[in-house]
Enzyme design. Structure first.
Site, PDB file in Angstrom:
ATOM      1  CD1 TRP A 366       0.849  -0.660   2.994  1.00  0.00           C
ATOM      2  CD2 TRP A 366      -0.312   1.173   3.523  1.00  0.00           C
ATOM      3  NE1 TRP A 366       1.310  -0.223   4.207  1.00  0.00           N
ATOM      4  CE2 TRP A 366       0.608   0.896   4.569  1.00  0.00           C
ATOM      5  CE3 TRP A 366      -1.141   2.267   3.643  1.00  0.00           C
ATOM      6  CZ2 TRP A 366       0.732   1.691   5.700  1.00  0.00           C
ATOM      7  CZ3 TRP A 366      -1.027   3.059   4.779  1.00  0.00           C
ATOM      8  CH2 TRP A 366      -0.089   2.774   5.794  1.00  0.00           C
ATOM      9  CG  ASP A 367       4.893   0.702   1.190  1.00  0.00           C
ATOM     10  OD1 ASP A 367       4.001  -0.049   1.597  1.00  0.00           O
ATOM     11  OD2 ASP A 367       6.096   0.579   1.484  1.00  0.00           O
ATOM     12  CD  GLU A 493       3.306  -4.197   8.921  1.00  0.00           C
ATOM     13  OE1 GLU A 493       4.414  -4.649   9.262  1.00  0.00           O
ATOM     14  OE2 GLU A 493       3.002  -3.968   7.736  1.00  0.00           O
ATOM     15  CE  LYS A 594       7.134  -2.792  11.542  1.00  0.00           C
ATOM     16  NZ  LYS A 594       6.787  -3.755  10.488  1.00  0.00           N
ATOM     17  CD  GLN A 595       3.605   0.761   9.850  1.00  0.00           C
ATOM     18  OE1 GLN A 595       3.892  -0.384  10.124  1.00  0.00           O
ATOM     19  NE2 GLN A 595       3.636   1.221   8.626  1.00  0.00           N
TER      20      GLN A 595
END
Lengths: 788, 788
Positions: A366-367, A493, A594-595
């Site tokens: 998806w980046d 994640e 995580k992000q």
């Protein structure tokens, strides 16, 4: 990290338009091969030395040229993908080896008297200068310039010459094609690619004059690959040339004697072609045609085309700043690589690593849609359109996947090359359904920026409508009257299988609304009359969990009630990245991120939050976010800027921009982090520029990082070229293109709609956002990367 | 299912103490091999024919004799187990083949004139009678009796004879040991075992007189295995005997001529020994010693011992009923197999399939503690103690696993043979931490029933204390003042990674309280003074999610708000078991339940609910529970009886009891469902008997299934033998043993404490529980198995 920065500084002096490596650090060969990779989105070559050895990771890639491999499961389950796709290191055409008198030039031996590699970001060329003394004391100078053509999709070209420095020398240059190179194992990290040994099966080889070609195929995916090379050889005197070919290699050997100061020059053209459908003769002809065309133009013309192409690109994409030159350099490096990864991808995927390495198996995620396409849509929209057409071309596979998952519409894969789901751990893969909203919203965004109606009708409608149908089958109206989406994994994640992930839900709502809009404008055949209303109803009622006690939005239902991760312990025991030191079992049930997840929603779905909610959410989640993903810093930069933490935003900008140049995650060797590099642009344009593509017009809330004197960038909305130049306290908007362009200028709480015409720039004042909270801390030891 | 029942009836006539198969259905060979398996918990042999062929699945197993195999992961993660353990089909000692004149006896050829196999549940013997006519028209009668000795751990014995029926015949009998038999692939179902090809490496073979032995070892797990056989041969005249041995087989060949009505009789003794530590000579001696001992006693004595052993067992374990004979038969079949699986396991695991097949790789799960040990604890407590000592013996591995998971105390494996975690899909494996409570509570239960203080001090304390520590590190006191356990998987495998799973939380609370109790009684060394108080505080504050709107407990936090599974569709499209037709992605996020979860808590943690809460919860969850697991019906029977749905309880009892005899899940071929079989006992004793082991004394709430005239059972609480006999409206408690035994007798809302002494039975009246809700429906097509 500070060491890495220092190294970085020593090795790559801050220059605005170049990345220059002086000397050679053999330990970081693989990293520099990634940094110096060249690509046009169709073919990509890592920055391996001309002479092949030594190397960190040899790499030549063709977009979507992959091999399949079985995905093993100790405990299989329904719907698990049975085979994966792995990018293949194809035939290496970069090689030009040289024998100096009787010794092979190899930088591990002898003495490097001077060595410099320069990536020219403005022109798309890789230069190299080397002065080397052999163990026997013979000195040569070597110069080469390499390019992967943006104007000739299949062409790699090298202009190479060697010179005798202080005594006459016998010189033999060997230009090669080599298939099935040995690939060293780099790491045990699961994010590194699976290796395919000897992936290429020889089909045909041959040579004629100074030209040779090899044709191979993959065993399981049944793709055919043709590579051809030809040469122009110029020596001071007679040059003896000999050709040979073999199933896995072809070679020109050119032998001559050079007097002092004399040069042997080789210009090498290499063309690549591959297909799953075209016949071997067709492929053979295709690469030969491209080769003859290049020879016909000659090296100088090819370089000229390249320079012109990049000049045009930069005119509408460059970001200039009066701030740290290292950031100026890094941001251009990022834009350059993001563009390289996509420019000629032409309806194939843009992998997470572009074509710069084999990390993540060469998969696209998806980046692409969330981090790379915003940049491309605003600066090189044709490339964005092609990337979206690629998604569209995989809709049959995505529809099949949705059926397998017992859902309607389409379910795009978490990771893939060709379009099939290749994720073998579904809680962190297939369950991350937000990829579908990323695709859909990217299509709507492209439509918004370009007004491309043909695209809208043919591509945006099916992409938006079928993803909307997915959400309707996945979510449901609960007894509480809200629309819920349960059991999914959001961007973070370190959580999985959550209910009502805010990011996913808000993106799904955008997806549903945008689908309603295009379906009204271009009604698809046979659509039930109440379907659009159902979408809008679901979007309106979308659940957005909020913790009333803590007065903050929840990343997902129940998240803020969970136990907070023991960050002190992780810092003490050096446990980052956590996924290599803690089980998912532990990570998933704690408050540890995580992000950017909800923070990503603050950026892309900002309308769903008040300014205060944004400030509070950013402050709450910042101490929980460890940034074990490279997809985080840029978003944190954008939102930090929006909520007024400009110094923090600058730090995150630096981290995103320097991800690979400073090798912050210690894995640049596997390929560049294209999304983070594109994210650095977002950090500047959406962060300090405050740009948002709101429904009616572009909005800017200009600010500057502390100490900067200027930030200027260009974007191409709706047929215009818009330049924004921010200086302390003032911003100037200027436009090229027909008719006026309206933009919203924000400063503090005030919003002005400006109408800007060509030749009549508009200047306004701006004030920095006043932060509502103190600068929030990060988990100990996870403070952002800082400039020294 | 009705067909299955009919088949079942035809094939196994309802007889109270025997399972008799008349004729032969070649299609169900593998199922009957499981049904007719014999075991003592140490060795187990499937009911393969004496003559070996044909077979469904050849099987001879030694408890904990396994091979390791790598567990592959397409995407690996921290803490994933690298290798698994798979039960090995060891050397087959059952074989006695026969050549009739010049044709091998094989039921696939010639004519079966009569064939009957009888499993004698009362005595632990497997009889077979066969009259067969060869393709050439030669007729023989064959009789055999097989036993796996309960009094001689290593002994398998067969008494076999063949008779010429109507003309003189040449007969050759061949008794064999065969290693590395071919194992056919039975299924693609992931629950079926992984195959290990040729698992045994030959070490030594030899023979002497009529005795032979083979020694093998496994390649990776490095276990050694010795098998020896000896024979008594009796013929009417001279019998020519010849012996041979080979690395993978050994054989006695006995040839003779039989006149009409004459018989050749072979008595075969086979002894098994294995070890990971003992030397080859030690193993060789061990099996020889056991063999000589058996020969010394002779067949008749060995049979006598077996009969006596079982007589003693049944005297305190039998359940008698005046109801359907098929249920009487099935319940005894269940008790028999559960006991067989455990009796001589002696500090090794009791696998989910016992030693009756290779299903689930021969692994043990929580089934043992939650479903099998209640029966054993109440009827054969030594076997229960041994099973718990096995868990205790793996505490070092469980402590290591806990450390890997970053937890304190011990984390027992989800599935294992030796004690290592072998679960390769952690969301349905390692995350099911409730296994730890199952172990701990089983230890406390054993202590409660037996008062065995030596066990308490040495085993119960460490098991309870270390599991309590696990819960304390896994859970946390939330801001709401409740103790939460997040991100775990409860018994229902169609949910995963839930927060506050009611069953897990209540069992953890029991675990903590029981730990506090034993730690106070036998304080462990170096325990922090406030640790016990912290356990009790956590237990008191344990979160038990409750949906106030629906007025029902939630299986886990948020469960009742989820979308309900489309059961109509699954019924229409024949999608059961769902795990083979739907992705976890879908299952996990819906209201759909594989097996009793909260209902299991209603049974085992009944004190946490009012009668009304139980009734409402049972009514709510019943229509959501599809019973794709064999671990469900028995619990639903127990709770259905408690809430007054006696007909439904009777249906579930039938399903649990007939799981394998009627092959309800179509996988009895892989081995029996020991937990379901033991569960049938629970359905009767805890269901209709209403037995609960409440803190102070046993409690009974007697009822009867509609139409039954009597239910009588015995249990052995605290040194007594307690018999409970329920007839319509009345129950009689009688006791053997010193001193009075107190029990609580319940009828309606009334509870009486009775003190019962030997020779003075007490009779009381009972009334059936009045149901507070109508009989709840099940998902369409998932109604319980019903008697015809």
């Amino acid at each position: 990290m500070s060491t890495a920065i220092k190294d970085g500084h020593d090795r790559f002096p801050p220059e605005p338009w170049r990345v220059r490596e002086i000397g050679l650090d053999q330990r970081t060969l693989a990293q520099t091969e990634s940094l110096f990779a060249l690509s046009n989105g169709h073919i990509g070559v890592r920055g391996n030395f001309d002479e092949g050895d030594p190397y960190g990771l040899p790499g030549t890639y063709l977009n979507s040229f992959y091999e399949t491999r079985p995905l093993p499961y100790a405990e299989a389950g329904y719907g698990y993908p049975e085979s994966g796709q792995t990018v293949v290191n194809v035939t290496n055409g970069k090689l030009i080896r040289v024998l100096v008198d009787d010794e092979p030039l190899d930088l591990r031996y002898g003495e490097i008297r001077h060595h410099e590699r320069v990536l020219d970001l403005r022109r798309g060329l890789l230069h190299r200068v080397l002065e080397w003394q052999s163990p026997a004391g013979k000195r040569v100078r070597l110069r080469s310039t390499r390019l992967v053509s943006l104007t000739r999709r299949s062409l790699l070209a090298v202009d190479w010459c060697v010179e005798a420095v202080d005594e006459p020398l016998r010189i033999v240059a060997q230009s090669e094609l080599v298939a099935n190179e040995h690939i060293p194992a780099l790491s045990n990290d699961p994010r590194v690619a699976a290796m395919v040994e000897n992936p290429l099966e020889a089909v045909e080889n041959g040579w004629d004059k100074l030209r040779a070609q090899l044709i191979h195929r993959t065993r399981n995916s049944e793709l055919h690959l043709a590579v051809a090379m030809d040469h122009v050889v110029e020596g001071p005197g007679e040059v003896t040339c000999e050709m040979a070919s073999h199933p896995d290699w072809a070679r020109l050997t050119a032998a001559t004697r050079l007097g002092v100061g004399e040069r042997l020059r080789l210009t090498k053209f290499v063309t690549y072609g591959w297909s799953s459908q075209r016949s071997v003769p067709a492929l053979r002809d295709q690469v030969t045609a491209a080769l003859v065309s290049a020879l016909d133009s000659g090296w100088e013309r090819v370089v000229e085309e390249q320079e012109k192409h990049f000049e045009n690109f930069w005119s509408g994409a460059d970001v200039e700043l009066d701030g740290p030159v290292v950031i100026q350099q890094a941001v251009r490096f990022g834009i350059f690589h993001a563009y390289q990864a996509a420019a000629r991808a032409e309806q194939r995927a843009i992998p997470a690593k572009g074509l710069t390495g084999s990390g993540y198996d060469g998969h696209a995620f998806w980046d692409t849609e969330m981090f790379v396409l915003p940049l491309l849509t605003a600066t090189a929209s044709d490339a964005a359109a092609d990337a979206l057409r690629w998604r569209w071309s995989t809709m049959d596979l995505a529809a099949e996947r949705a059926r397998t998952l017992r859902l309607s519409g389409v379910a795009f894969p978490w990771r893939t090359i060709r379009g099939h789901e290749c994720s073998a751990y579904w809680p962190a893969g297939t369950a991350a359904v937000h990829v579908n909203a990323a695709v859909a919203v990217a299509a709507a965004r492209y439509l918004w920026w370009t007004g491309d109606e043909a695209f809208g009708r043919a591509y945006a409608v099916p992409l938006l409508v079928e993803t909307a149908r997915l959400w309707m089958s996945l979510g449901y109206l609960g007894d509480d009257g809200e629309f819920h989406i349960d059991g999914v994994t959001g961007p973070d994640e370190y959580s999985a299988l959550c209910d009502d992930n805010v990011y996913t839900n808000l993106m799904a709502a955008r997806n549903l609304r945008e689908a309603a809009e295009v379906a009204r404008r271009w009604p698809p055949d046979g659509m039930a009359p109440d379907e659009i209303a159902a979408w809008e109803n679901a979007a309106d009622r979308m659940a957005v969990p909020y913790d009333k006690e803590k007065r903050v939005h929840e990343q997902a239902r129940g998240f803020t009630g969970r136990k907070v991760w023991d960050f002190e312990r992780s810092a003490r025991e050096d446990e980052y990245p956590l996924l290599l030191h803690a089980p998912y079992f532990d990570l998933y049930s704690r408050q540890v991120i995580k992000q950017a997840d909800i923070v990503l929603a603050l950026h892309w779905c900002g309308d769903a939050f008040t300014a205060e909610e944004k400030a509070r959410a950013f402050a709450y989640y910042e101490p929980l976010t460890v940034r074990d993903s490279s997809l985080s810093a840029c978003t944190q930069a954008v939102v930090a800027a929006e909520v007024g933490h400009l110094d923090l935003a600058a730090d995150y900008l630096a981290e995103a921009a320097l991800m690979d140049l400073h090798d912050i995650e210690h894995n640049a060797r596997d390929g560049l982090h294209i999304a983070s590099l594109a994210g650095a642009w977002l950090a500047l344009v959406a962060g300090f520029g405050g740009m948002r593509d709101t429904p009616h017009r572009l909005l800017f809330r200009p600010q500057l990082p502390p100490g900067w004197e200027r930030l200027a960038f260009a974007v191409r909305p709706r047929g215009h070229l818009l330049r924004v130049e921010i200086v302390p306290g003032k911003v100037t908007y200027s436009v090229e293109g027909e008719g006026p362009l309206e933009v919203t200028h924000c400063s503090g709480r005030r919003q002005d709609v400006l109408s800007i015409r060509q030749g009549r720039p508009v200047t306004r004042k701006w004030k920095a956002v006043r932060p509502l909270t103190p600068r929030p801390p990060q988990p100990p030891g996870r403070e952002p990367h800082r400039l020294p």
